[in-house]
Design a protein around this motif. Structure first.
Motif, PDB file in Angstrom:
ATOM      1  N   VAL A  10      26.273  -0.558  27.066  1.00 49.89           N
ATOM      2  CA  VAL A  10      26.749  -0.213  28.306  1.00 49.89           C
ATOM      3  C   VAL A  10      28.155  -0.516  28.367  1.00 49.89           C
ATOM      4  N   TRP A  11      29.297   0.376  28.874  1.00 50.05           N
ATOM      5  CA  TRP A  11      30.620   0.173  29.134  1.00 50.05           C
ATOM      6  C   TRP A  11      31.161   0.569  30.264  1.00 50.05           C
ATOM      7  N   ILE A  12      32.462   0.108  30.791  1.00 53.21           N
ATOM      8  CA  ILE A  12      32.749   0.609  31.987  1.00 53.21           C
ATOM      9  C   ILE A  12      34.357   0.995  31.823  1.00 53.21           C
ATOM     10  N   TYR A  40      33.172  -4.958  35.478  1.00 50.71           N
ATOM     11  CA  TYR A  40      33.334  -5.241  33.974  1.00 50.71           C
ATOM     12  C   TYR A  40      31.951  -5.501  33.797  1.00 50.71           C
ATOM     13  N   VAL A  41      31.555  -5.246  32.325  1.00 52.47           N
ATOM     14  CA  VAL A  41      30.409  -5.776  31.834  1.00 52.47           C
ATOM     15  C   VAL A  41      30.407  -7.302  31.364  1.00 52.47           C
ATOM     16  N   LYS A  42      29.164  -7.766  31.300  1.00 52.75           N
ATOM     17  CA  LYS A  42      29.247  -9.360  31.061  1.00 52.75           C
ATOM     18  C   LYS A  42      28.540  -9.214  29.753  1.00 52.75           C
ATOM     19  N   SER A  43      28.736 -10.319  28.912  1.00 56.28           N
ATOM     20  CA  SER A  43      28.121 -10.803  27.396  1.00 56.28           C
ATOM     21  C   SER A  43      26.599 -11.132  27.796  1.00 56.28           C
ATOM     22  N   GLY A  53      37.209  -1.016  26.866  1.00 55.26           N
ATOM     23  CA  GLY A  53      35.837  -0.427  26.334  1.00 55.26           C
ATOM     24  C   GLY A  53      34.869  -1.350  25.705  1.00 55.26           C
ATOM     25  N   ALA A  54      34.949  -2.631  26.197  1.00 56.18           N
ATOM     26  CA  ALA A  54      34.108  -3.664  25.709  1.00 56.18           C
ATOM     27  C   ALA A  54      32.658  -3.290  26.151  1.00 56.18           C
ATOM     28  N   THR A  55      31.695  -3.590  25.112  1.00 58.25           N
ATOM     29  CA  THR A  55      30.552  -3.141  25.616  1.00 58.25           C
ATOM     30  C   THR A  55      29.524  -4.367  25.451  1.00 58.25           C
ATOM     31  N   THR A  56      28.334  -3.912  26.003  1.00 56.80           N
ATOM     32  CA  THR A  56      27.332  -5.224  26.084  1.00 56.80           C
ATOM     33  C   THR A  56      25.858  -4.312  25.871  1.00 56.80           C
ATOM     34  N   PRO A  57      25.114  -5.218  25.283  1.00 55.76           N
ATOM     35  CA  PRO A  57      23.482  -4.610  25.229  1.00 55.76           C
ATOM     36  C   PRO A  57      23.040  -4.373  26.392  1.00 55.76           C
ATOM     37  N   VAL A  58      22.279  -3.540  26.665  1.00 54.76           N
ATOM     38  CA  VAL A  58      21.332  -3.422  27.669  1.00 54.76           C
ATOM     39  C   VAL A  58      19.954  -3.999  27.783  1.00 54.76           C
ATOM     40  N   PRO A  59      19.750  -5.140  28.188  1.00 57.22           N
ATOM     41  CA  PRO A  59      18.481  -5.608  28.162  1.00 57.22           C
ATOM     42  C   PRO A  59      17.557  -4.708  28.855  1.00 57.22           C
ATOM     43  N   LEU A  60      16.319  -4.545  27.808  1.00 55.37           N
ATOM     44  CA  LEU A  60      15.296  -3.667  28.283  1.00 55.37           C
ATOM     45  C   LEU A  60      14.804  -3.950  29.575  1.00 55.37           C
ATOM     46  N   PRO A  61      14.426  -5.187  30.199  1.00 51.17           N
ATOM     47  CA  PRO A  61      13.878  -5.296  31.598  1.00 51.17           C
ATOM     48  C   PRO A  61      14.949  -4.832  32.729  1.00 51.17           C
ATOM     49  N   LEU A  62      16.144  -4.722  32.326  1.00 49.66           N
ATOM     50  CA  LEU A  62      17.278  -4.146  33.194  1.00 49.66           C
ATOM     51  C   LEU A  62      17.689  -2.766  33.283  1.00 49.66           C
ATOM     52  N   ASP A  76      32.016   7.252  38.607  1.00 46.52           N
ATOM     53  CA  ASP A  76      31.509   7.816  37.575  1.00 46.52           C
ATOM     54  C   ASP A  76      32.155   7.066  36.210  1.00 46.52           C
ATOM     55  N   CYS A  77      32.416   5.870  35.989  1.00 44.85           N
ATOM     56  CA  CYS A  77      32.773   5.252  35.056  1.00 44.85           C
ATOM     57  C   CYS A  77      31.911   4.484  34.273  1.00 44.85           C
ATOM     58  N   ILE A  78      30.536   4.480  34.514  1.00 41.72           N
ATOM     59  CA  ILE A  78      29.614   3.534  33.623  1.00 41.72           C
ATOM     60  C   ILE A  78      28.893   4.557  32.575  1.00 41.72           C
ATOM     61  N   HIS A  79      29.056   4.071  31.525  1.00 38.96           N
ATOM     62  CA  HIS A  79      28.594   4.752  30.381  1.00 38.96           C
ATOM     63  C   HIS A  79      27.364   4.174  29.799  1.00 38.96           C
ATOM     64  N   VAL A  80      26.349   4.674  29.474  1.00 39.09           N
ATOM     65  CA  VAL A  80      25.307   3.812  28.677  1.00 39.09           C
ATOM     66  C   VAL A  80      24.873   4.734  27.528  1.00 39.09           C
ATOM     67  N   ARG A  81      24.958   4.089  26.501  1.00 39.44           N
ATOM     68  CA  ARG A  81      24.782   4.763  25.075  1.00 39.44           C
ATOM     69  C   ARG A  81      23.966   4.259  24.131  1.00 39.44           C
TER      70      ARG A  81
END
Length: 95
Positions: A10-12, A40-43, A53-62, A76-81
Motif C-alpha cells: 500500500v502507498w499514499i 503516511y504508511v509505516k514500515s 511513493g513509499a510502499t509497505t506490505p499489507v499484513p494479511l490480518p489487516l 482517494d489517495c490510498i493505493h493497494v496493489r
C-alpha cells in the motif's frame, strides 16, 4: 496461485491526502498522520515512511482494514496493489 503471488503493498499519494485520518483510525498499524497533517504508511517495524511513493506490505490480518481505508478515504489517495505485477486492487486506480 501461492500466497506470495497475492502479497499486497500500500502507498499514499500525499498530494491528494486531505489529512482526514480515516485510514489511521481503520488501520493504525499501517497508517499514521505526521506533524504536517498528512497520512503516511509505516514500515513493519512501525517507522513512518515519508519518501514520496513509499510502499509497505499489507499484513494479511489487516487487509480488510486497509481495504476499507482505501474505500472510505475522502482524498482517494490510498493505493493497494499486488506486489507481483503492481496491479492496483483497491483504490482510485483499481479496475
Amino acid at each position: 496461485m501461492t500466497a506470495q503471488d497475492e502479497a499486497l503493498e500500500v502507498w499514499i499519494d500525499q498530494d491528494l491526502c486531505t489529512g482526514d485520518g480515516i485510514c489511521a483510525q481503520y488501520a493504525p498499524e499501517v497508517f499514521e498522520l505526521d506533524i504536517d497533517g498528512l497520512a503516511y504508511v509505516k514500515s513493519a517495524d512501525d517507522e513512518l515512511l515519508q519518501e514520496k511513493g513509499a510502499t509497505t506490505p499489507v499484513p494479511l490480518p489487516l487487509l480488510n482494514d486497509v481495504r476499507d481505508s482505501a474505500k472510505e478515504c475522502p482524498g482517494d489517495c490510498i493505493h493497494v496493489r499486488r506486489v507481483a505485477d503492481r496491479v492496483e486492487v483497491y483504490g482510485p486506480d483499481a479496475e
